[in-house]
Design an enzyme around this catalytic site. Sequence first.
Site, PDB file in Angstrom:
ATOM      1  CE1 TYR A 136      -4.175   1.076  -0.368  1.00  0.00           C
ATOM      2  CE2 TYR A 136      -4.493  -1.097   0.586  1.00  0.00           C
ATOM      3  CZ  TYR A 136      -4.983  -0.002  -0.120  1.00  0.00           C
ATOM      4  OH  TYR A 136      -6.255  -0.015  -0.580  1.00  0.00           O
ATOM      5  CB  THR A 171      -3.173   5.229 -22.137  1.00  0.00           C
ATOM      6  OG1 THR A 171      -2.664   5.388 -23.473  1.00  0.00           O
ATOM      7  CG2 THR A 171      -4.673   5.514 -22.131  1.00  0.00           C
ATOM      8  CE  LYS A 194      -5.810   3.843 -25.433  1.00  0.00           C
ATOM      9  NZ  LYS A 194      -6.904   4.820 -25.575  1.00  0.00           N
ATOM     10  NE  ARG A 217      -5.229  -2.452 -20.215  1.00  0.00           N
ATOM     11  CZ  ARG A 217      -5.233  -2.364 -21.541  1.00  0.00           C
ATOM     12  NH1 ARG A 217      -4.478  -3.139 -22.260  1.00  0.00           N
ATOM     13  NH2 ARG A 217      -6.009  -1.505 -22.144  1.00  0.00           N
ATOM     14  CG  ASP A 225      -7.124  11.962 -23.373  1.00  0.00           C
ATOM     15  OD1 ASP A 225      -6.098  11.261 -23.449  1.00  0.00           O
ATOM     16  OD2 ASP A 225      -8.258  11.501 -23.114  1.00  0.00           O
TER      17      ASP A 225
HETATM   18  C1  LIG Z   1      -7.981   5.058 -24.719  1.00  0.00           C
HETATM   19  C2  LIG Z   1      -8.327   6.427 -24.338  1.00  0.00           C
HETATM   20  C3  LIG Z   1      -8.679   6.733 -23.025  1.00  0.00           C
HETATM   21  C4  LIG Z   1      -8.952   5.677 -21.993  1.00  0.00           C
HETATM   22  O1  LIG Z   1      -7.889   4.946 -21.583  1.00  0.00           O
HETATM   23  P1  LIG Z   1      -8.116   3.685 -20.610  1.00  0.00           P
HETATM   24  O2  LIG Z   1      -6.733   3.324 -20.218  1.00  0.00           O
HETATM   25  O3  LIG Z   1      -8.816   2.656 -21.400  1.00  0.00           O
HETATM   26  O4  LIG Z   1      -8.913   4.147 -19.448  1.00  0.00           O
HETATM   27  C5  LIG Z   1      -8.882   8.063 -22.688  1.00  0.00           C
HETATM   28  N1  LIG Z   1      -8.773   9.034 -23.610  1.00  0.00           N
HETATM   29  C6  LIG Z   1      -8.468   8.768 -24.893  1.00  0.00           C
HETATM   30  C7  LIG Z   1      -8.370   9.905 -25.858  1.00  0.00           C
HETATM   31  C8  LIG Z   1      -8.247   7.463 -25.306  1.00  0.00           C
HETATM   32  O5  LIG Z   1      -7.978   7.207 -26.591  1.00  0.00           O
END
Ligand SMILES: *Cc1c(COP(=O)(O)O)cnc(C)c1O
Length: 478
Positions: free
Chosen positions: A64, A270, A273, A279, A241
């Site tokens: 934790y 993230t 990707k 992840r 984002d």
């Molecule tokens: C994939 C994505 C997310 C979400 O990511 P997770 O890890 O699945 O929660 C948020 N914003 C954008 C623009 C994304 O393409």
Amino acid sequence: MSRNAESTAFRSALEVIRAVEPRVADAIGAELTDQRESLKLIASENYASPATLLAMGNWFSDKYAEGTVGRRFYAGCQNVDTVEALAAEHARELFGAAHAYVQPHSGIDANLVAFWAVLADRVESPALKKAQVRQVNDLTEADWFALRRELGNQRMLGMSLDAGGHLTHGFRPNISGKMFDQRSYGTDPATGLIDYDRVAEAAREFKPLILVGGYSAYPRKVNFRILREIADSVGATFMVDMAHFAGLVAGKVFTGDFDPVPHAHIVTTTTHKSLRGPRGGMVLCQPELADQVDRGCPMVLGGPLPHVMAAKAVALAEARRPDFADYAQRIVDNANALAEGLLRRGATLVTGGTDNHLVLIDVSGYGLTGRQAEQALLDSGIVTNRNSVPQDPNGAWYTSGIRIGTPALTTRGLGTAEMDQTAELIHTVLTQTTAGANADGTPSKAKYALDAGLADKVARQATDLLATYPLYPGIDLS
Ligand SMILES: *Cc1c(COP(=O)(O)O)cnc(C)c1O
């Protein structure tokens, strides 16, 4: 390091797991086989390195560590401090960011952290100051009531879903759409491109607290300098984002106006990707927002995942190496080759091409919905996902588009010649698939027909294409 080390590590891990629940060990092995055998064109997926994967499977998972580096609510966090500080340092250096918060468990969580940080900075803190108290607990009931109304009445301007925006950018099925009064900006119907004058106009009319840039399905660069100017002109906080294209920012394919980090007040991403890490999620921000961002856990996040932060540190270290820049450039070269291969064969692409890692095919020209195309491609060993196109007549479920991306295949080593062959396979499937009909004779948006022999043949060709580029060449589980 010997390649043998990777095989030994994963084989031993499976042996240990098999002794407890063999079906889990089998599923893990089967997943490797599936990933090795499929032509993965899902734009949001990738293959993390063995080092990144191994950094997650250990006793860091037991710890934790609520709080931040050096300021934990639990004792004994010195080793978690080491990996969290390392991950944050690599993130700051890689992206040239003033501050990095590496605890978010996913991209959606990172967005929630960012939203609350901005709300706290722009709405809550001024209210506390005005009431001359330090914490919400010290507010009178009347002031607290007024503050809650204020917090719940803020505005967000983001990219519309069918133009490629993300659900978490203020859309109603997501909590962001219930937290914020949302308006969206789309793309020019003629070109498919963001029309910055229209964004400026929407911002002037709507006066959002937060202007959001970033997307999941827009195949072009975004000029973040212009979006920042628009945000400044209406006093909005500019958030980007970069979940999808963080790898292209890390690899310096997107620089200057197209690099969000110097322009945005706050950037979320993230890590799994195009960035090719575990992840997870991450927030980068300007110094003014750092304190609020660091409150992410326990404000909106569950306890940190130290094993994933360890893996983030490993993956970010990898992304700082020169070969990652080469990887990022190859992602874009491959997407271009795929787009050109499709266009040459007569496909219609949203915006007519790409300058990032993804291509959006408008499959209505083949007489198909996105759902029919997605399934027919899947039958043929090609993994993609259906996606809306701008002003999509088929809605978000059936859609009229197929989104394809190159980060995963580029990790395997496929190049532009293989992308042209991939375009040929996709084109063959889409031209040979026909839309089906419902029982009453009306056209179905889900049913389709594709000759099974042809699907098998394409699947074999896809496997052949992959054979030269084995996935995880250093891992042999047999
Ligand atoms: C994939 C994505 C997310 C979400 O990511 P997770 O890890 O699945 O929660 C948020 N914003 C954008 C623009 C994304 O393409």
